[in-house]
Design a protein around this motif. Structure first.
Motif, PDB file in Angstrom:
ATOM      1  N   SER A  16       0.820  -1.211   0.000  1.00 31.80           N
ATOM      2  CA  SER A  16       0.000   0.000   0.000  1.00 31.80           C
ATOM      3  C   SER A  16       0.856   1.265   0.000  1.00 31.80           C
ATOM      4  O   SER A  16       0.467   2.293  -0.553  1.00 31.80           O
ATOM      5  N   TYR A  20       0.668   4.219  -2.785  1.00 34.44           N
ATOM      6  CA  TYR A  20       0.435   5.628  -2.437  1.00 34.44           C
ATOM      7  C   TYR A  20       1.517   6.514  -3.048  1.00 34.44           C
ATOM      8  O   TYR A  20       1.226   7.569  -3.617  1.00 34.44           O
ATOM      9  N   ALA A 186     -11.956  -0.908  -2.953  1.00 35.89           N
ATOM     10  CA  ALA A 186     -12.408   0.013  -1.904  1.00 35.89           C
ATOM     11  C   ALA A 186     -11.258   0.333  -0.942  1.00 35.89           C
ATOM     12  O   ALA A 186     -11.092   1.486  -0.508  1.00 35.89           O
ATOM     13  N   GLN A 187     -10.474  -0.666  -0.618  1.00 35.75           N
ATOM     14  CA  GLN A 187      -9.325  -0.449   0.261  1.00 35.75           C
ATOM     15  C   GLN A 187      -8.287   0.463  -0.386  1.00 35.75           C
ATOM     16  O   GLN A 187      -7.710   1.335   0.277  1.00 35.75           O
ATOM     17  N   GLN A 190      -9.491   3.993  -0.269  1.00 36.58           N
ATOM     18  CA  GLN A 190      -9.375   4.509   1.095  1.00 36.58           C
ATOM     19  C   GLN A 190      -7.942   4.960   1.401  1.00 36.58           C
ATOM     20  O   GLN A 190      -7.726   5.984   2.050  1.00 36.58           O
ATOM     21  N   ASP A 193      -7.610   8.300  -0.078  1.00 35.75           N
ATOM     22  CA  ASP A 193      -8.447   9.288   0.608  1.00 35.75           C
ATOM     23  C   ASP A 193      -7.853   9.725   1.944  1.00 35.75           C
ATOM     24  O   ASP A 193      -8.024  10.865   2.372  1.00 35.75           O
ATOM     25  N   GLU A 194      -7.132   8.823   2.603  1.00 33.12           N
ATOM     26  CA  GLU A 194      -6.548   9.165   3.907  1.00 33.12           C
ATOM     27  C   GLU A 194      -5.414  10.171   3.774  1.00 33.12           C
ATOM     28  O   GLU A 194      -5.042  10.824   4.743  1.00 33.12           O
TER      29      GLU A 194
END
Length: 485
Positions: A16, A20, A186-187, A190, A193-194
């Motif tokens: 992840s 990002y 979806a993960q 997210q 979005d964080e």
């Protein structure tokens, strides 16, 4: 809306944090090595070639300049019931995919994703299933195929596109994973979005399925010359385990830890800060050298698209060999306008016949070439087996740690070893076998005779550099074994 390409999504599956950084701090990405870029280019070339499976299609990538335009044009083409679409672009649930081939039959479309490979890997399958997930929610999708190279295809002089490729439906696997992608997408959304870099420690995921594009960002403080990750023959999982427990340097490895003999040799080399030499074993091995000897190297073409009659995809085709000794050098190069392997073999045997030993650095490729020659020309088997017995693998000296310098780290390739031992660079333009293959393909197809000749000379220089480096390494070691240690 921040779109997530399939490339970006697959990074999310791996890590992840990498995902990002790829989306929001792309400038931190490692510089793409030339070999990696060449591999990408070959994949694109195969994709274009596969378009001939379904000719006369509309190429969305050539008619648009961004993903929004591409998706809009794709929708127009689908609504217009266009028979064949290349690089069809779809967006669903923030995921952006571009499908190599989209082919209409009756009221349904079938998708084809093309890979420059003989086999379907786990990554290829996940890639295709993600695309299926998007397309299933956008069009009437009948099936989805992964298209790979047919390793059994035998080139007869005229390329038969339908025979070159083979396909496999991934529909069953994809249908089973619809819900999986709903959750994972979806993960991924997210994470973006964080708006903060995920706190992910280094681990095996940094290397699986590929080394991460942000490796240098995460590892820059962790890969000193004496890093535990530079211990040869140590699995990534073992190195990660040591690192997590606080053992970050080879010197820090506890004395009571059950290490292999080779690991102990390297540990002691770092602690003592001196070169490790198995003097007697080295002398014994080098005493087996029979004179006269030369250093020897072969360059091969291994292309997914065969160029010589009666050859198969990815078959190794030798096109150049170099031999170097103290007094002379010899090079033989062929463009293979037709199949010149027999003349290649004749010159190879003729020139090497006068040598009792052929020095090579990692004999794997040379042995493969000789074995293929035995298969092609069984009447020359005796000579070829004798040739194989002449091979003296210099690489084994270093991989077996008869000589180890801490500057090697865990890299025993010819360029590293020659650079450390001889303090010189033998190489100019070409730095790897893959680059050599690419230059060779350019040399064969160039209509500019000057460019072709320059490329040919670059290839000869590269092959000869390998032979010279190998020869000088042996001369260095021979002198070394005469000295007192």
């Amino acid at each position: 809306m921040m779109l997530i390409s399939k490339t970006a999504y697959l990074k999310f599956e791996q890590c992840s944090k990498a995902f990002y950084l790829y989306k929001k701090h792309y400038y931190l990405r490692d510089k793409v090595e030339l070999d990696k870029q060449l591999t990408f280019n070959r994949g694109h070339q195969i994709g274009y070639l596969a378009q001939q499976l379904f000719p006369n299609g509309r190429d969305v990538s050539k008619e648009t300049t961004n993903s929004t335009q591409a998706a809009a044009l794709t929708k127009e083409l689908v609504d217009a019931k266009t028979e064949v679409i290349y690089e069809a672009t779809f967006i669903f649930n923030n995921i952006l995919v571009m499908v190599d081939l989209l082919v209409r039959h009756n009221d349904f479309y079938t998708a084809y994703e093309v890979k420059n490979s003989l086999k379907i890997s786990e990554v290829f399958l996940k890639d295709a299933c993600l695309q299926y997930y998007v397309l299933k929610n956008q069009i009437n999708l009948f099936d989805f195929y992964l298209v790979t190279i047919n390793g059994n295809y035998l080139f007869n002089g005229e390329l038969e596109i339908k025979e070159l490729f083979k396909k496999r439906s991934i529909k069953k696997e994809a249908e089973k994973n619809i819900e999986y992608f709903e959750i994972k997408v979806a993960q991924a959304i997210q994470v973006l979005d964080e708006n903060r870099i995920p706190n992910v420690e280094i681990g095996e995921h940094c290397f699986k399925p590929y080394q991460c594009d942000f490796f240098e960002t995460c590892w820059k403080e962790k890969l000193g010359r004496d890093s535990v990750f530079n211990l040869p023959n140590l699995s990534k999982s073992e190195a990660i385990s040591y690192y997590a427990s606080g053992i970050k340097s080879i010197k820090d490895l506890p004395g009571d830890l059950m290490l292999s003999k080779n690991a102990l040799i390297i540990k002691n080399a770092f602690i003592n800060e001196k070169v490790h030499v198995e003097v007697e074993k080295l002398k014994q091995l080098l005493s087996e050298l029979q004179e006269p000897y030369c250093a020897f190297d072969i360059e091969v073409l291994s292309s997914s698209i065969p160029i010589i009659v009666k050859t198969k995809p990815f078959e190794q085709i030798p096109f150049l060999f170099s031999a170097f000794d103290e007094d002379s050098s010899f090079n033989y190069f062929t463009n293979h306008e037709t199949d010149h392997r027999e003349s290649f073999l004749e010159l190879l045997l003729e020139h090497t016949n006068k040598y009792a030993t052929l020095l090579v650095f990692d004999k794997t490729l040379e042995e493969n070439v000789i074995n293929k020659f035995i298969e092609l020309f069984p009447s020359r088997q005796k000579e070829l087996l004798e040739l194989k017995l002449k091979l003296f693998d210099v690489y084994a000296i270093f991989s077996n740690l008869l000589y180890y310098d801490t500057q090697f780290g865990n890299n025993f390739n010819l360029k590293t070893v020659s650079g450390v031992l001889l303090k010189k660079n033998f190489y100019d333009d070409i730095q790897s076998g893959l680059q050599a293959m690419t230059i060779y393909e350019m040399c064969r197809t160039s209509t500019n005779t000057i460019d072709a000749e320059l490329n040919k000379q670059s290839l000869i220089n590269y092959c000869l550099a390998d032979a010279k480096a190998t020869y000088e390494i042996v001369r260095f070691l021979l002198q070394f074994t005469k000295d007192e240690i």
